[in-house]
Design an enzyme around this catalytic site. Structure first.
Site, mmCIF file in Angstrom:
data_model
loop_
_atom_site.group_PDB
_atom_site.id
_atom_site.type_symbol
_atom_site.label_atom_id
_atom_site.label_comp_id
_atom_site.label_asym_id
_atom_site.label_seq_id
_atom_site.Cartn_x
_atom_site.Cartn_y
_atom_site.Cartn_z
ATOM 1 N N LYS A 193 8.862 -3.958 12.345
ATOM 2 C CA LYS A 193 8.474 -5.382 12.232
ATOM 3 C C LYS A 193 9.636 -6.257 12.712
ATOM 4 C CE LYS A 193 5.487 -3.256 9.254
ATOM 5 N NZ LYS A 193 5.445 -1.793 9.074
ATOM 6 N N ASP A 206 12.720 -4.050 -0.183
ATOM 7 C CA ASP A 206 11.895 -3.728 0.988
ATOM 8 C C ASP A 206 12.175 -4.835 2.002
ATOM 9 O OD1 ASP A 206 10.032 -3.516 2.971
ATOM 10 O OD2 ASP A 206 8.385 -2.939 1.654
ATOM 11 N N PHE A 255 -8.010 2.404 3.444
ATOM 12 C CA PHE A 255 -8.298 1.373 4.446
ATOM 13 C C PHE A 255 -8.112 1.876 5.873
ATOM 14 C CE2 PHE A 255 -3.845 0.474 5.408
ATOM 15 C CZ PHE A 255 -3.213 0.935 4.262
ATOM 16 N N THR A 297 0.807 -1.227 0.000
ATOM 17 C CA THR A 297 0.000 0.000 0.000
ATOM 18 C C THR A 297 0.846 1.286 0.000
ATOM 19 O OG1 THR A 297 -0.159 -0.262 2.391
ATOM 20 C CG2 THR A 297 -1.998 -1.098 1.089
HETATM 21 N N1 PM9 Z 1 3.191 -2.424 7.141
HETATM 22 C C1 PM9 Z 1 1.463 -3.578 8.250
HETATM 23 O O1 PM9 Z 1 0.610 -3.607 9.120
HETATM 24 C C2 PM9 Z 1 1.844 -1.101 8.755
HETATM 25 C C3 PM9 Z 1 0.485 -0.574 8.486
HETATM 26 S S1 PM9 Z 1 -0.283 -0.924 6.940
HETATM 27 C C4 PM9 Z 1 0.364 0.289 5.897
HETATM 28 O O2 PM9 Z 1 1.765 -4.567 7.553
HETATM 29 C C5 PM9 Z 1 6.027 -3.210 4.120
HETATM 30 C C6 PM9 Z 1 6.232 -4.555 3.523
HETATM 31 C C7 PM9 Z 1 5.176 -3.036 5.186
HETATM 32 C C8 PM9 Z 1 4.975 -1.731 5.736
HETATM 33 C C9 PM9 Z 1 4.041 -1.494 6.753
HETATM 34 C C10 PM9 Z 1 5.709 -0.659 5.153
HETATM 35 C C11 PM9 Z 1 5.543 0.733 5.683
HETATM 36 C C12 PM9 Z 1 6.537 -0.889 4.104
HETATM 37 N N2 PM9 Z 1 6.687 -2.164 3.603
HETATM 38 O O3 PM9 Z 1 4.350 1.369 8.505
HETATM 39 O O4 PM9 Z 1 5.638 3.178 7.437
HETATM 40 O O5 PM9 Z 1 4.540 -4.107 5.695
HETATM 41 O O6 PM9 Z 1 6.749 1.720 9.068
HETATM 42 O O7 PM9 Z 1 6.177 0.826 6.894
HETATM 43 C C13 PM9 Z 1 2.201 -2.350 8.021
HETATM 44 P P1 PM9 Z 1 5.684 1.832 8.048
#
Ligand code: PM9
Length: 461
Positions: A262, A219, A452, A129
């Site tokens: 994460k 990523d 979302f 996203t």
């Molecule tokens: N991922 C997740 O819940 C945070 C909220 S949904 C936008 O999975 C990837 C593979 C992610 C990700 C965030 C980001 C953005 C980049 N790449 O939330 O800005 O899973 O730290 O990272 C969410 P940030």
């Protein structure tokens, strides 16, 4: 008679502090989800029992990480914690130049602005996203080059994060390599269900990209989980450590963005990394516009220290075995109940196939959004929609209709117990038994970007 000895794994840590949870009644939850517009992002966390919204920033930090917070050097410039972070990233990931950012999307914003020009095309192994939005805002267009198996929830391919090199070749032939600033490669692809890319595929991609003069940007948000799957599933890797595999993955790429919230076990933080001096120069200049000085990038010194320690802890083989093991435990329970989930079981959560769970709902009635709300009502377990709402709209305003319409049960790291997993599976089964009676939703409010997070819905009558 010989007794069969079962060899169980258990977490390589013990609890020193606990956070008390509020228990709610069904009546309270019915009101809370209605007030939240049937969007689990809009629930108050105090109304949630088991929070599986995300694994982002929700990890339990270790005593060592908390101790690290106490040695935060909060100087505006040149914090010692920055230099420790730089040294850690160079040592364990191998990238040369590092810029901290407040979280992953901060790094995506800067990298997209530095590398993408209007009219560029960015091939990637499934969209994410925020990543895709920053590519689009910078003037680029994302194009999906993941293998077809990734779009099929039932296909048990062990490396559903792999790139289809024929798809990539078609994109390169159609647009020309000059219009492709980089190939965007996620490890343990989130939207596919936490599915890994194999080292073999990554190396083939590297050879192809090199021949065509195209960069690979990684990523690496869940790189250690990907490394665990390589260790378990790929020939030649069973005797290598997670740390060795992670370094090998990074060596196949030219730069990276990371949400350290994460894998790296922190509550806030991220970074951008590159091996190219020119890219670093531009990014180092832009970071002061959007995040802060290049030696803190929107983070406190203590957050950078916790990140350095978290990176090292994330590469421990026993940690990853327990982390992914807990997800597998929940997934297998769901399978025993006959609940349709994405296979193979992923690294950071269980992805329930909402199309198969609620086959009487059309995709425009938001099956995954509906199911996430129903599970919350049943037990106070909060999950996240990963389907048509998350996919959003194309530049021309049309909805994307993703093949995968999923509810993500994301497991925070080092937070919940096996008994919590039992409760989650039982609640999902409870909803499954009543699935035919469940009605869909209609959207009542739609924000322009990343809908979302803030969209609101009404129940269909
Ligand atoms: N991922 C997740 O819940 C945070 C909220 S949904 C936008 O999975 C990837 C593979 C992610 C990700 C965030 C980001 C953005 C980049 N790449 O939330 O800005 O899973 O730290 O990272 C969410 P940030």
């Amino acid at each position: 008679m010989k007794t069969q000895i079962k060899k169980s794994w258990a977490e390589p840590y013990k609890m020193k502090m606990v956070e008390l949870l509020k228990m709610t009644t069904r009546t309270q939850r019915l009101k809370a989800i209605k007030d939240a517009g049937y969007n689990t992002f809009l629930l108050k966390s105090a109304d949630v029992y088991i929070d599986l919204l995300t694994d982002s920033g929700t990890s339990a930090m270790s005593d060592r990480q908390w101790a690290g917070m106490m040695v935060g050097d909060e100087a505006y410039a040149g914090s010692s914690n920055f230099f420790h972070l730089e040294e850690t990233i160079r040592k364990y990931y191998g990238y040369k130049y590092i810029i901290p950012t407040h979280q992953g999307r901060g790094a995506e914003n800067i990298l997209s602005k530095v590398l993408i020009k209007k009219g560029n095309v960015i091939p990637g192994n499934m969209y994410f996203t925020t990543t895709r939005l920053h590519q689009e805002l910078a003037g680029g267009t994302f194009t999906d080059i993941i293998i077809d198996e990734a779009h099929d929830p039932l296909n048990s391919h062990p490396f559903k994060g792999n790139v289809d090199l024929d798809k990539l070749d078609k994109v390169v032939k159609k647009y020309g390599a000059k219009r492709i600033p980089y190939v965007s490669i996620a490890t343990n692809v989130n939207m596919a269900g936490g599915q890994p890319i194999s080292m073999k595929n990554l190396k083939e991609l590297r050879a192809y990209a090199k021949k065509n003069g195209i960069r690979i940007i990684h990523d690496m948000t869940r790189v250690a989980e990907n490394a665990y799957f390589i260790q378990q599933r790929e020939k030649g890797y069973k005797d290598k450590s997670i740390a060795q595999i992670v370094k090998e993955i990074c060596s196949q790429t030219d730069g990276a963005t990371m949400s350290a919230k994460k894998d790296a076990l922190v509550n806030i933080g991220g970074f951008l990394a590159t091996n190219e001096w020119d890219v670093y120069e531009d990014a180092r200049n832009l970071v002061v516009v959007y995040e802060g000085l290049h030696t803190y990038g929107g983070l406190a010194g203590r957050d950078m220290e916790a990140m350095s320690i978290g990176i090292v802890e994330s590469l421990d083989d026993f940690h990853q075995q327990a982390r992914v093991g807990q997800v597998e435990y929940l997934g297998n329970k769901m399978l025993d109940y006959g609940i349709p989930i994405v296979k193979p079981i992923g690294g950071h959560g269980i992805f329930v196939d909402a199309k198969a769970f609620l086959p009487h709902l059309t995709q425009d009635q938001y099956p995954a959004q509906t199911l996430a709300a129903e599970i919350y009502i049943d037990s106070g377990v909060r999950t996240m929609e990963r389907g048509i709402v998350s996919a959003g709209r194309k530049a021309n305003g049309e909805n994307y209709y993703p093949k995968l319409e999923l509810v993500r049960f994301t497991i925070p790291r080092r937070v919940y117990t096996q008994a919590h997993m039992d409760v989650i599976a039982e609640s999902t089964y409870n909803v499954f038994k009543k699935r035919h009676k469940i009605k869909g939703l209609k959207m009542a409010y739609e924000p322009k970007y990343l809908r979302f997070f803030q969209a609101r819905f009404d129940k269909l009558g």
